[in-house]
Design a protein around this motif. Sequence first.
Motif, mmCIF file in Angstrom:
data_model
loop_
_atom_site.group_PDB
_atom_site.id
_atom_site.type_symbol
_atom_site.label_atom_id
_atom_site.label_comp_id
_atom_site.label_asym_id
_atom_site.label_seq_id
_atom_site.Cartn_x
_atom_site.Cartn_y
_atom_site.Cartn_z
ATOM 1 N N VAL A 171 -11.794 29.441 77.720
ATOM 2 C CA VAL A 171 -11.977 28.695 78.908
ATOM 3 C C VAL A 171 -11.155 27.339 78.834
ATOM 4 C CG1 VAL A 171 -13.624 27.009 79.924
ATOM 5 C CG2 VAL A 171 -14.391 29.257 79.052
ATOM 6 N N GLU A 172 -10.890 26.915 77.819
ATOM 7 C CA GLU A 172 -9.977 25.530 77.526
ATOM 8 C C GLU A 172 -8.538 25.944 77.926
ATOM 9 O OE1 GLU A 172 -7.990 22.597 74.059
ATOM 10 O OE2 GLU A 172 -9.865 23.948 73.582
ATOM 11 N N GLU A 243 0.590 32.967 74.497
ATOM 12 C CA GLU A 243 0.791 31.590 74.383
ATOM 13 C C GLU A 243 1.568 31.212 73.104
ATOM 14 O OE1 GLU A 243 -0.606 29.538 76.370
ATOM 15 O OE2 GLU A 243 -1.581 30.950 77.566
ATOM 16 N N MET A 244 1.669 32.066 72.096
ATOM 17 C CA MET A 244 2.562 31.767 71.179
ATOM 18 C C MET A 244 3.890 32.017 71.302
ATOM 19 S SD MET A 244 -0.022 33.152 68.210
ATOM 20 C CE MET A 244 0.866 32.812 66.646
ATOM 21 N N THR A 245 4.087 32.684 72.514
ATOM 22 C CA THR A 245 5.596 33.005 72.402
ATOM 23 C C THR A 245 6.200 32.509 73.960
ATOM 24 O OG1 THR A 245 5.027 34.960 73.722
ATOM 25 C CG2 THR A 245 5.651 34.986 71.303
ATOM 26 N N VAL A 274 6.009 24.097 78.454
ATOM 27 C CA VAL A 274 6.563 23.755 77.104
ATOM 28 C C VAL A 274 5.335 22.777 76.904
ATOM 29 C CG1 VAL A 274 8.275 22.050 76.381
ATOM 30 C CG2 VAL A 274 8.920 23.786 77.841
ATOM 31 N N GLU A 275 4.785 22.075 77.573
ATOM 32 C CA GLU A 275 3.916 21.011 77.092
ATOM 33 C C GLU A 275 2.691 21.613 76.856
ATOM 34 O OE1 GLU A 275 1.719 16.999 78.893
ATOM 35 O OE2 GLU A 275 3.701 17.726 79.840
ATOM 36 N N VAL A 279 0.113 23.103 72.794
ATOM 37 C CA VAL A 279 -1.099 22.997 72.253
ATOM 38 C C VAL A 279 -1.875 24.315 72.287
ATOM 39 C CG1 VAL A 279 -3.316 21.860 72.976
ATOM 40 C CG2 VAL A 279 -1.208 20.337 73.373
ATOM 41 N N HIS A 280 -1.655 25.053 73.489
ATOM 42 C CA HIS A 280 -2.580 26.487 73.519
ATOM 43 C C HIS A 280 -2.306 27.336 72.574
ATOM 44 C CE1 HIS A 280 -2.814 25.895 78.423
ATOM 45 N NE2 HIS A 280 -3.477 25.126 77.731
#
Length: 340
Positions: A171-172, A243-245, A274-275, A279-280
């Motif tokens: 959800v975040e 998200e990690m790539t 980028v921003e 965090v994700h």
Amino acid sequence: MPLPTPRGPLSEALFSDLTTGTTISPATLALADQAAATPVPLADDDLQIALYVCYELHYRGFPEVDDRFEWDPTLLGLRAVLEDAFETGLHTAADPWVRSFVDPADSVDRQLAAMVAADDGPSMSEHMAKRADETQWAEFLTLRSVYHLKEADPHTWVIPRLDGRAKAAVVEIQADEYGGGSDVRMHSALFARVMGAFGLDATHGAHVDVAPAEQLATLNAMSFFGLHRRHRAATVGHLAALEMTSTVPSRRYASGLRRLGKGEDATLFYDEHVEADAVHEQVASVDMCGSLVADDEPLRADLLFGAAVALELEARAGALALQEWTAGRSALRARAAVHA
């Protein structure tokens, strides 16, 4: 959006049934069996466009198709035949990755990081940053629009299938994808602004006809995972891999757009990634994936399978586009109607 152009016997018959009948004909079901026998399900135009249309009925549908087809038992049976072939193709492509990284003694976030680090194929983002011209950028955006104009939707289906910290983490992430409640900040809306900077049509589904099967497969995999509860962990793994790539490639994409003199409307989508994705990445790998596997260890293999599918299919679609550009050709599939 209207139905796309059919690409073979199955899609031609299926689209005809959807627009003129009340159910799927036995002849169309027989064509589905034939299409499912393809040796290359991930690159088969007829199979992929048929699957795309079956899945799109669960998103926004088509004006010429009765909404009741979404849950038509015969259509669901046809879709299941195609999905069996598609899933076999996904396993053939992704299982070598999974076998290399499944280790119950290691944490799933480290396994995901190792999987991402092992992806050493040709870099689309480097090409777009340093060499791509306006035409290639327009084609790149056209191809990516198949997913980015509905960004986040396929993964959102997993939310009611999770619990605890894993659910909260999804959800975040998704809240940011949907602009934190602001429609103009939704990532799909930001991508539409990039397309506008190149004079491209940003209508949902406008460019499906020119997307090759390999590009459609990237979206179909997300829909397949999202619509099946048994693949809830694969959906989580797929989302984590994206998200990690994202952070480094997004920085490169923004750089490439600035190289071409494009303004904020073009770069905001990538600057935002980028921003946000910096965090994700930790939320996805540790909170989302780590929590899911900690609560249910047997889900680890399917989670890594989903991540491997994301990496493999994105690499294949990107490599195909780079191959066409290197040969001096368009990466877009020609719009060609199918005749009986």
